[in-house]
Every structure is written in C-alpha cells, then in structure tokens.
Design an enzyme around this catalytic site. Structure first.
Site, PDB file in Angstrom:
ATOM      1  N   ASP A  23      82.070 -27.413   9.116  1.00 35.15           N
ATOM      2  CA  ASP A  23      81.621 -28.563   9.876  1.00 35.15           C
ATOM      3  C   ASP A  23      80.245 -28.959   9.316  1.00 35.15           C
ATOM      4  O   ASP A  23      79.662 -28.228   8.524  1.00 35.15           O
ATOM      5  CB  ASP A  23      81.542 -28.106  11.344  1.00 35.15           C
ATOM      6  CG  ASP A  23      80.825 -29.087  12.218  1.00 35.15           C
ATOM      7  OD1 ASP A  23      81.189 -30.269  12.185  1.00 35.15           O
ATOM      8  OD2 ASP A  23      79.901 -28.667  12.945  1.00 35.15           O
ATOM      9  N   PHE A  24      79.740 -30.110   9.747  1.00 36.57           N
ATOM     10  CA  PHE A  24      78.424 -30.554   9.249  1.00 36.57           C
ATOM     11  C   PHE A  24      77.316 -30.367  10.299  1.00 36.57           C
ATOM     12  O   PHE A  24      76.485 -29.474  10.179  1.00 36.57           O
ATOM     13  CB  PHE A  24      78.524 -32.013   8.775  1.00 36.57           C
ATOM     14  CG  PHE A  24      77.227 -32.573   8.297  1.00 36.57           C
ATOM     15  CD1 PHE A  24      76.595 -32.055   7.172  1.00 36.57           C
ATOM     16  CD2 PHE A  24      76.601 -33.618   8.978  1.00 36.57           C
ATOM     17  CE1 PHE A  24      75.377 -32.553   6.733  1.00 36.57           C
ATOM     18  CE2 PHE A  24      75.383 -34.129   8.543  1.00 36.57           C
ATOM     19  CZ  PHE A  24      74.769 -33.603   7.425  1.00 36.57           C
ATOM     20  N   ASP A  25      77.342 -31.188  11.350  1.00 37.52           N
ATOM     21  CA  ASP A  25      76.264 -31.158  12.349  1.00 37.52           C
ATOM     22  C   ASP A  25      76.252 -29.843  13.127  1.00 37.52           C
ATOM     23  O   ASP A  25      77.272 -29.419  13.669  1.00 37.52           O
ATOM     24  CB  ASP A  25      76.438 -32.309  13.345  1.00 37.52           C
ATOM     25  CG  ASP A  25      76.258 -33.657  12.688  1.00 37.52           C
ATOM     26  OD1 ASP A  25      75.105 -34.055  12.479  1.00 37.52           O
ATOM     27  OD2 ASP A  25      77.279 -34.303  12.362  1.00 37.52           O
ATOM     28  N   ASP A 200      80.402 -25.048  14.684  1.00 38.47           N
ATOM     29  CA  ASP A 200      79.619 -24.735  15.894  1.00 38.47           C
ATOM     30  C   ASP A 200      80.157 -25.364  17.169  1.00 38.47           C
ATOM     31  O   ASP A 200      79.752 -24.972  18.260  1.00 38.47           O
ATOM     32  CB  ASP A 200      78.170 -25.214  15.722  1.00 38.47           C
ATOM     33  CG  ASP A 200      78.073 -26.734  15.807  1.00 38.47           C
ATOM     34  OD1 ASP A 200      78.798 -27.402  15.048  1.00 38.47           O
ATOM     35  OD2 ASP A 200      77.320 -27.241  16.650  1.00 38.47           O
TER      36      ASP A 200
HETATM   37 MG    MG Z   1      79.131 -29.460  14.674  1.00 43.11          MG
END
Ligand code: MG
Length: 254
Positions: A23-25, A200
């Site tokens: 994932d990124f954020d 996350d």
């Molecule tokens: Mg995220």
C-alpha cells in the site's frame, strides 16, 4: 522487527519469482493532513526501486488513490506496477472500460454525495475513475460522524454501489474489485512463486486474506489484522523492504 518476521523475509527472498507489493499511504508514506503532500520515505523508494531492478522480482503498489495521483506522488520508475482505486485501475484509459450504465451511476453517486455532504466543513469529496471517496480526516468528530451516517444511509445503500470503509474515508465504487482481487491478478500475470504484501489500512485486509502458505503479509501499525506479521511504522516497513532487497540480491548473485 521480530525474529519471526526477519526469518520470514529471509525465506521468501529465496523463491524463484517474487512479487513484492505494498500500500502507499500510511505504509510507504507517513500520513499527512493534506493527502496531496504525502511523500514516500526515501529509504522505501530506494528499496522498492532496488527490488524492481532485480531479475525475477516484480514490485507493485496497490493503493486506494486514483492511479494518476499515485504516479505523481510516488515518482517511481515505470518498472514498478501501479494499481489504483483499490485494484480497479491497472492502467491508464481505464474509464473507457466502464459501461455506460456504470458511468451514469458514478455521476449519480457524485451528485448525491455533493448535495448530501459536500457542504460539510472539513469534508472532501474525491472523484476517481470508478468511485467517489468521502474524506473526513480534517472534519470535526461530530461532523465526521454525521457525514458517515448520511453516506451509509444514502447512496451506500443503492444497488451496484460497493462501499469500502477506510481510515477517515468512506468510498463508494461502481465496480467490485478490492486489493485481494488485484493481488490475485498480479500474482497470475507475473507467475509469482510467493507474494509479500505490506499495508496499514482496513482495505488492506482484503489483500492479507488472499495470501497463503509461502506468502508474507505485514500489517503496519495497530489494529486487528489477518496479516501474520506486524511492524509499528512506515520507517519499519522501509527497513523491512531494505532487508528483503539485501537478502534477495545476495540470493540471486550466489
Ligand atoms: Mg494505507
């Protein structure tokens, strides 16, 4: 990093064909108030580019963001696969693939959300190629609560609208894909022997649920998870990717 996680990373680094996905954020980039100011940690970028440059090793970012935004914010080289909108956007020109019905539905969802919650302070609507996200991170808690109820009781109940609840965001999509199905597609396309996935958010749980035996799932931060392993922060995630890079590079050169 626990010794169990270190062992798992050292083991998965030695499979014939490896898919590293994240994932990124909140995973590669610390969460910031203005989402367009999010930036990946330099250590994470270095590890990802390093992994993507290795033979028999593919890297993919699977994010809830629109793919075009992801491309701008990550600034990664094109060898890294970018999958946007929770797995709905694999390439550019995606919107042409939506049927006329679905394009109309998306327009209806956008209009209804604008009327319903668009005026609420601190609430931001993000229109993506196949979904509209309602962001409440910068809204007062009572406003966020009211907005969530209005959305859940409103267009979230419409036929063919798929609801994804994330951290401080509710997303209404007009197609049924999620990070787990995206991971399945990538795994098949790349003939991966094993997959590493790091994430996350609650939307990442769909990806963790699609991992099995030799795969490694790592949750970043607190909260219930189906991932087998956990680290505390994006900095830890970057260290984990660096370890994966070092180990795999050594394995491939041996
Ligand atoms: Mg995220």
């Amino acid at each position: 990093m626990t010794s169990e996680l270190t062992s798992a990373i050292e083991r998965v680094a030695r499979v014939p064909t490896l898919l590293v996905s994240a994932d990124f954020d909140g995973t590669l980039a610390p969460i910031v108030e203005n989402p367009m100011e999010a930036a990946p940690l330099p250590e994470a970028v270095a590890a990802i580019e390093g992994l993507a440059a290795l033979p028999r090793t593919a890297v993919a970012l699977i994010s809830g963001r629109a793919r075009a935004d992801l491309a701008v914010l990550t600034g990664l080289s094109p060898v890294v696969h970018l999958v946007g909108s929770h797995g709905s956007e694999f390439g550019t020109g995606f919107v042409d693939e939506l049927t006329e019905d679905r394009q109309k539905l998306l327009g209806d969802v956008e209009r209804e959300l604008t009327t319903l919650v668009g005026h609420e302070p601190g609430v931001r609507l993000e229109v993506k190629p196949a979904s509209v996200a309602v962001h409440v991170r910068t809204a007062a808690r009572d406003v966020a609560q009211r907005v969530a109820e209005a959305v859940r009781g409103g267009p979230a109940t419409w036929p063919d609208v798929v609801v994804t609840n994330g951290k401080e965001v509710i997303e209404l999509s007009v197609i049924t894909t999620h990070k787990g199905t995206a991971l399945d597609t990538l795994r098949a396309q790349l003939s991966a022997s094993a997959v590493v996935f790091v994430g996350d958010d609650v939307t990442d749980e769909n990806a963790f649920a699609h991992l099995d035996g030799s795969d490694v799932g790592v949750k970043v931060g607190p909260g219930d998870t189906r991932a087998r392993y956990r680290v505390d922060t994006p900095h830890d995630a970057a260290r984990l990717l660096a370890l994966l890079l070092d180990t795999r590079r050594g394995f491939l050169q041996a």
